[in-house]
Structures are given as C-alpha cells and as structure tokens.
Design a protein around this motif. Structure first.
Motif: not given
Lengths: 344, 150
Positions: A204-206, A208-209, A240, A243-244, A247-248, B1, B6, B9-10, B13-15
C-alpha cells in the motif's frame, strides 16, 4: 493533432464506449466477506475443480468471460479484442484462459492495476474505431500468488501487520460502442512512480504515491474536485495505503471525503478475516468493480465514479537484489450521464 | 513530497507488530515445543527403557514427524502465525520448511518439482548450519589443544 488529450495526460472518450456486461468469479473467503452477496459465481474449492492453483486461476477467468459474454447478448465472434493480464509469470492465467477462443488477444502486465489498464486500452480501441466490442479481464489467486511472490502456503511465516491478502477472484467486462450505460467518459493512464519503498510486506505504501499522482493529474486536467463524484475507488491500497493517499493528496489541498474508498478495504472484514491491511491482487479491484460497482451503477445508485487501480511493479528477483518498488495507478472515469441515460 | 519525507510518513503510518506480544507468544509456543520434547524424552527413558542418548535422537525424530504431520494437515502454519520465532527456531521449524515446499511443488513432478524445491526455504539453514558447525569444530579443536576444554 491530438484531439482527445486534456491537460497533462487525461484522455476524453468522445464516442460511446459503454459497459455492456460484466461478471465476477471469486473464492470462498471473498464470498464470506462483506461483499459476498454481490458475488453470484464462486467456489468454496480453492482449486476450482482443477489440479493446480494456476489452472484454477485460468478457470476463474474463463468462467468470468463466459458469464460476461452471455450477459452481453453477443457471442465470442462479435468481440474483436481481449485485453487481459494477471500476476503469474508470463501471464499464464490469461494466456490459458483465452486459448479456446479465436478472439485477438493482448496480454497485459500491470500487476494489480491490470483491470483499469485493460479498460483504458479497450476504450481507446473502441473510441479509435478499431473495435466495436472488447473484453477487459484480469484475475489473481491467493495460492498461486503466495507461492510465486512469498513462501509456500503451509510454511509457518509471520505476516507483518501492513501485509495484504491476495484476493482469489476474476473480473471480466465487455465494452461496446452501444448507447447504454455506464459509459467510460475519461481515462487517465498512470506513470511509474517510485518513492523508495522496499518492503514487500507494505505494498500500500509503495503504490499510494502513484495513486496520488494519477488522481491529482485527473482532477487538475478535468477541473473537477473529489466532491463531484459519487464514488472514488482505489484498487488495493489497503488500510495503510488508504491513509497514505489521503495524507499525500492533502499536501496538494485535495481532500478525499466519505465518497472515497479502497477495494482492498471493502472486500474483506478486517476484524473477522485475518487479512491485516486488506485485500490486494488484480482480482481485488476486478471483482469489486464487476460484482459491486458496475451493478450499482446499472441501478443508478452511483452515477459518477472514478475507478483507479494500483499496481506494485516489482518482482521477487528485484526485491532480492535490493531494488525499491515502483508503483503505478490507472484511472477510468465511469458515468451515467443524462444524455446517455436518455438514449439508453 | 520528497522520497525521504514520504518514507518517514510511511514509518509513522504503518502499524507495527508488538515486540512484547510477539516475544511472549514465541516464548510460550517455542517453550511448549521444548517441554513436549522433554516429556517425550522422559517417556522414552522411563517407560520404554531407552538409553538417554538414543532417547534424545528419538525425541528429534518424533518432533520432526509431528511437525511434518501437522504441516501436512494444514495446522502448523496456523500455530506459526501466532508462535513466530517460537515455531521457527526448534527442529519442528526445519521440518515445516522442508515439507511445505514439497507439498506445494508436487504438481511440478518429482525430479524438477519436489527435488530442487524441497530446500528452497531450508537450503540456507543446511548451508550455513554446516558452515557454522565447521567453524565451531575449528574453535573447539583450538581450545582443546590449548587445554581450555577437555
């Protein structure tokens, strides 16, 4: 002269490119999830009666295609192209699912973004006058994805909290040039975006951008805001990434409200189903689109939808070599507009 | 950003997995496996009259069998999901690492499927375990020559 391009990279579909029919086929966990009632076709056998998970995945696609074509009122002979892909090496899920048809085929790899990628290419083919009817299709299977990207199924590994669960499911959409609805109004193909995330347990983090990049581009190009849409749906960012992304985009003064959700959050119940950050895989967005969103558009519960699928474009090899994970997000704007409804 | 921004931020935000909880369950389940081993050893020595050295080997064999069996019926990975390192470190973890790919790749055949894939997870344990035992042997030999150990 490029008459279809708007702004920096959104493309207007001028003609009628509409969804004629669609179908989803899912596995047992998806059937037991919150959207289970939307999925008519499912199997509680993870092998779908086949002798391997890869064959099961192909079977799901084949079934989804069969149901979607049946519902469209046409036959396979009336369809010019298939745009399909999946997560397996060399896209065997799709290659084998279409081998019994004579339809001209484009194999795609967009990781989990394949559904919108197929819809974009299909819409372009129809609007460009190359085809009257096309199929966009994709699938993923938890078991075939696990063994290709992670560990054997029975291996006792601990999943991080940010990990997602690959959806067992396939979705197929038949697009046509008929005047019906919902209709594809705009498409916005994604650009590859890499913000240096290396963790394969945090897709998800990879992604989201890339989602932020595509959605911002689309909103800027069309001069619209998130409030203009009934539903904005990302593919499989999970909890995840959801949310990111919010936020972005807030850094660019774009605020996603209650009309934004993610297929990975919708398809499973995170409290009772042990899926951690939510669902993922090509089949996640494909089954939510074909089982839930498009039927809701057909009964006009949603009239204006942004469907944006997200893909993480790494492989186990690139990750072992220490590479970061590039992401991509493709967006399709679906609408039941007044004009189309009147003509339908 | 920017990318660095970033990534921060990750991280926020990451559990994260709870270290205390993970350690507790690893201790509980790993400890239970070891306790089971001790119980088996006592049973072999006291009830079956097997010498202690052979009883130790039998315990290993029994635990490996049990782990392979539980892997085969799809239970071991569920225990491991909670137990984490507690199920990975004992000999049962090694058995699970060998049996799980065997089950997975049997469709690709005995020679090119099961054979090479059997050690796809456990290969590192075999390779580095052997290398570590060589290093251990050399150190032990030196210490023995110096009269530090007997």
């Amino acid at each position: 002269m490029n008459i279809k391009k708007i702004g920096s990279g959104t493309y207007k579909i001028h003609g009628n490119v509409s969804v004629l029919s669609c179908a989803a086929v899912v596995g047992d966990m998806e059937k037991k999830g919150p959207l289970g009632h939307c999925f008519e076709h499912y199997s509680s056998d993870e092998y779908f009666g086949q002798d391997s998970f890869e064959k099961a995945e192909s079977y799901m696609q084949k079934e989804a295609m069969k149901y979607a074509v049946e519902k469209s009122g046409y036959t396979a002979e009336d369809i010019e192209f298939i745009f399909a892909g999946d997560l397996l090496n060399q896209c065997i899920g799709s290659n084998y699912s279409v081998r019994d048809t004579a339809i001209q085929f484009f194999g795609l790899y967009g990781a989990c973004s394949t559904m919108a990628e197929g819809l974009i290419l299909g819409a372009m083919a129809i609007d460009g006058g190359f085809a009257s009817r096309v199929i966009a299709m994709t699938s993923s299977h938890f078991c075939s994805a696990e063994r290709q990207f992670r560990f054997p199924l029975e291996y006792g590994a601990v999943r991080p909290r940010s990990a997602q669960w690959t959806v067992t499911g396939a979705g197929c959409v038949v697009l046509g040039c008929e005047k019906t609805f919902p209709r594809i109004r705009h498409v916005c193909p994604g650009a590859v975006c890499d913000m240096g995330i290396k963790d394969m347990g945090n897709m998800g983090a990879a992604m989201a951008p890339a989602a932020a990049l595509t959605l911002k581009r689309f909103l800027d190009d069309t001069g619209t805001t998130p409030e203009d849409y009934d539903l904005i749906l990302s593919g499989d960012l999970g909890e995840v990434g959801y949310d990111l992304l919010k936020n972005l985009l807030s850094h660019d003064n774009i605020f996603l409200g209650n009309n934004y959700d993610d297929c990975g959050r919708l398809i499973y119940d995170r409290k009772t189903q042990d899926v951690h950050s939510g669902g993922s895989g090509c089949g996640c967005s494909a089954s939510v689109l074909t089982g839930y969103v498009l039927p809701k558009m057909r009964c006009r519960e949603y009239n204006n939808v942004l469907f944006m699928t997200t893909g993480a474009l790494m492989s186990p090899i690139s990750s072992l070599q220490g590479e970061t994970i590039p992401g991509i997000a493709h967006l399709v704007h679906l609408q039941n507009d007044g004009e189309v409804e009147a003509q339908a | 950003m920017r990318a660095e921004e970033y990534q921060r931020l990750v991280y926020q935000k990451t559990e994260k997995n709870s270290l205390v909880k993970d350690c507790f369950f690893a201790f509980l389940i790993g400890g239970s496996i070891c306790l089971l081993g001790e119980c088996l050893k006592t049973v072999y020595i006291v009830l079956c009259n097997i010498p202690e050295e052979k009883a130790g080997i039998l315990v290993s064999v029994s635990l490996v069998f049990l782990s392979a069996f539980l892997t085969g019926i799809g239970v071991y990975d569920k225990i491991a999901r909670v137990g984490g390192a507690g199920t990975l470190v004992p000999i049962t973890g090694f058995a699970n690492a060998v049996v799980s790919p065997v089950m997975e790749f049997r469709i690709e055949g005995m020679v090119l499927g099961i054979g090479p894939k059997m050690f796809s997870v456990a290969g590192s344990v075999v390779a580095y375990g052997t290398a570590a035992s060589v290093v251990y042997g050399v150190i032990y030999y030196i210490l023995m020559r110096c009269g530090v150990v007997g």
